[in-house]
Design an enzyme around this catalytic site. Structure first.
Site, PDB file in Angstrom:
ATOM      1  CB  CYS A   1       0.089  17.136   5.775  1.00  0.00           C
ATOM      2  SG  CYS A   1      -0.395  15.417   5.994  1.00  0.00           S
TER       3      CYS A   1
ATOM      4  N   GLY B   1      -3.132  18.143   0.683  1.00  0.00           N
ATOM      5  CA  GLY B   1      -3.861  17.098   1.394  1.00  0.00           C
ATOM      6  C   GLY B   1      -5.351  17.309   1.245  1.00  0.00           C
TER       7      GLY B   1
HETATM    8  N1  LIG Z   1       1.644  13.527   4.290  1.00  0.00           N
HETATM    9  C1  LIG Z   1       1.869  13.850   5.523  1.00  0.00           C
HETATM   10  O1  LIG Z   1       2.572  14.800   5.822  1.00  0.00           O
HETATM   11  C2  LIG Z   1       1.238  12.935   6.558  1.00  0.00           C
HETATM   12  C3  LIG Z   1       1.427  13.291   8.018  1.00  0.00           C
HETATM   13  C4  LIG Z   1       1.212  12.080   8.910  1.00  0.00           C
HETATM   14  N2  LIG Z   1       2.253  11.109   8.705  1.00  0.00           N
HETATM   15  C5  LIG Z   1      -0.164  11.478   8.652  1.00  0.00           C
HETATM   16  O2  LIG Z   1      -0.257  10.436   8.035  1.00  0.00           O
HETATM   17  O3  LIG Z   1      -1.145  12.050   9.056  1.00  0.00           O
END
Ligand SMILES: NC(=O)CC[C@H](N)C(=O)O
Ligand SMILES: O=P(O)(O)OC[C@H]1O[C@H](OP(=O)(O)OP(=O)(O)O)[C@H](O)[C@@H]1O
Ligand SMILES: [Mg+2]
Length: 504
Positions: free
Chosen positions: A2, A28
């Protein structure tokens, strides 16, 4: 992965956060969100979709205030529901909003602990757990305003309880911006500033490119285990909050995730990729003595810099034999295998002139599920290639990732249980070569020799945090494999989840 960003500014921050999120979009593509602080209230907009689609003018107009945080999401826990888009919010103590990059391991234990404290978690997101842990630690504060000592000791307690990867930004209403990085610094986080006539503005972000894009100067990386607190008067405080910090950044950021124009832990991503190209070319020279390659062709986009270096080193022409559709995003971070598969051909198309009658060396940064390589080789053959060789700048990926990359199940990985010849057969290559792990580590280390260790679990199965054993990995497969996700999403139906304070 993310992308996260947080700013305490001297004027409205909505556009700056938006702009920063657009250059973090590669981290993301599933959901995006922004929270700002406006006259003692949070303003929030979050939804599934790309930044450009989530925020309309009417949302931007509502996101008033000189401080705020933002997030682009690639889910690694919980579901893809819009109610799990970030930032998350709790109203006590103070009112806290949080955005997280990474993945927590010991969520079961943390949930039990929070239940005993009568804290309700409404989603299946690990980030909501992290927010509630922080909130719970701040609950002990007696006064109506927070001192830096109180903020830092709350974060110290969070570090003591959580296993996993977490680069985090949080906004505490009436108090300020908090940012912290897990004790191993697995996920990146950088601090920047901007001098204005009204005073200094501070910003934290996942990657330096976000600071560059909005005109902030990079100050430094947030250290593993360190916390930053910028109060709403714009004063910066920082402290090491981990009992045992150790720098072990994720090497996959350098291979694939981060943008080449970013610097992580003082190592340039671009230069690291060039070094990966040099190392891989040396291996090709050593192992393929009688190679008959006519041309080196990258698989856009991430491998382009690596392929240029390989062609230079081998003294062979470099050709952009595939055209990338600029309107299709990254395929690997798409949520389901069907969508990933469909997108490769929509994203890449071969130029016959570069393949017809030639022996081509296709270069990619990594091969994960083999979705891209299998189809790309087929396309190269359809375009008339004589022989198709394939080189990967990362070693074989054989182990799940538990720190923020959605590779939960080893059986989905093409290199799992297969040697190089078997992988070549699977994807239809005439010859295949992978980077050695030692060379990959060296390629990044050359850019910052002070990094003693990297998080390399997808290549060697070594997990740096406690809590990752076979039982946990089996549990993860059950929860998050493509099949499990597809079943869960089929069940979703109409979205009836609770969205905390999200104005449509
Ligand atoms: N890829 C990430 O950093 C995901 C952040 C968090 N675990 C989520 O699923 O929203
Ligand atoms: O073996 P796979 O499961 O296909 O995963 C690996 C591929 O996915 C990524 O590309 P992506 O399209 O996500 O992004 P890019 O345009 O930045 O290369 C990566 O660069 C490889 O090409
Ligand atoms: Mg790619």
């Amino acid at each position: 992965m993310c992308g996260i960003v947080g700013i305490v500014g001297q004027s409205a921050v909505n556009q700056t956060i938006y702009d920063a999120l657009t250059v973090l979009q590669h981290r993301g593509q599933d959901a995006a969100g922004i929270v700002t602080v406006d006259q003692g209230s949070f303003r929030l907009r979050k939804a599934n979709g790309l930044v450009k689609d989530v925020f309309e003018t009417k949302h931007m107009q509502r996101l008033q205030g000189n401080a705020g945080i933002g997030h682009v999401r690639y889910p690694t826990a919980g579901s893809s529901s819009a109610s799990e888009a970030q930032p998350f919010y709790v109203n006590s103590p103070f009112g806290i909003s949080l955005a997280h990059n990474g993945n927590l391991i010991n969520t079961k234990e943390l949930l039990e602990r929070l239940a005993l404290k009568r804290r309700h978690i409404n989603t299946t997101s690990d980030s909501e757990i992290l927010l509630n842990l922080l909130a719970d630690e701040l609950q002990h504060v007696s006064g109506l305003s927070l001192t830096p000592d109180e903020v830092f000791s709350a974060i110290r307690q969070v570090h003591r309880q959580v296993n996993g990867a977490y680069a985090t930004v949080a906004m505490i209403i009436g108090q300020g911006l908090v940012a912290f990085r897990d004790p191993y610094g697995i996920r990146p986080l950088v601090l920047g500033k901007n001098e204005t006539e009204h005073g200094t503005e501070y910003m934290v972000a996942s990657e330096t490119v976000a600071l560059d894009a909005v005109g902030f100067k990079v100050v430094r990386d947030v250290e593993p285990g360190e916390a930053i607190y910028v109060d709403l008067e714009g004063n910066l405080h920082s402290r090491q909050c981990s009992d045992e910090p150790k720098r072990i950044p994720c090497i996959f950021e350098f291979v694939y995730f981060a943008r080449p124009d970013s610097t992580i832990d003082k190592a340039s991503v671009y230069s690291s990729r060039i070094n990966m190209g040099t190392k891989l070319a040396e291996k090709i020279k050593a192992e393929w003595e009688d190679q008959d390659i006519d041309v080196v062709i990258p698989i856009p986009e991430t491998s382009c810099d690596i392929a240029v270096e390989i062609s230079n080193h081998l003294g062979l022409p470099y050709r952009q034999g595939f055209v990338k559709n600029r309107y299709i995003g990254r395929t690997f971070i798409m949520p389901g295998q069907q969508e990933r598969k469909k997108s490769v051909r929509r994203k890449l198309n071969a130029i016959s002139a570069e393949f017809k009658g030639k022996n081509v060396l296709l270069v990619d940064d990594s091969i994960v599920r083999g979705t891209t390589s299998e189809q790309i080789i087929e396309m190269a053959r359809e375009a008339g290639a004589k022989k198709v060789y394939f080189a990967s700048a990362a070693p074989e990926i054989r182990f799940p990732n538990v720190y923020g990359i959605d590779m939960p199940s080893s059986s989905e990985l093409i290199a799992y249980g297969r040697d190089v010849q078997e992988i070549a057969k699977m994807i239809g290559a005439d010859g295949m070569i992978f980077q050695n792990l030692g060379d990959l580590v060296e390629a990044v280390k050359m850019e910052n020799p002070d990094i003693q260790e990297f998080e390399t679990s997808v290549f060697d199965g070594h997990y740096v945090t406690p809590g990752v054993d076979q039982t946990y990995l089996d549990h993860l497969t059950k929860l998050r494999s493509d099949d499990a996700k597809a079943n869960r999403n089929n069940d979703l139906g109409t979205n009836l989840e609770l969205h905390n304070v999200c104005h449509p």
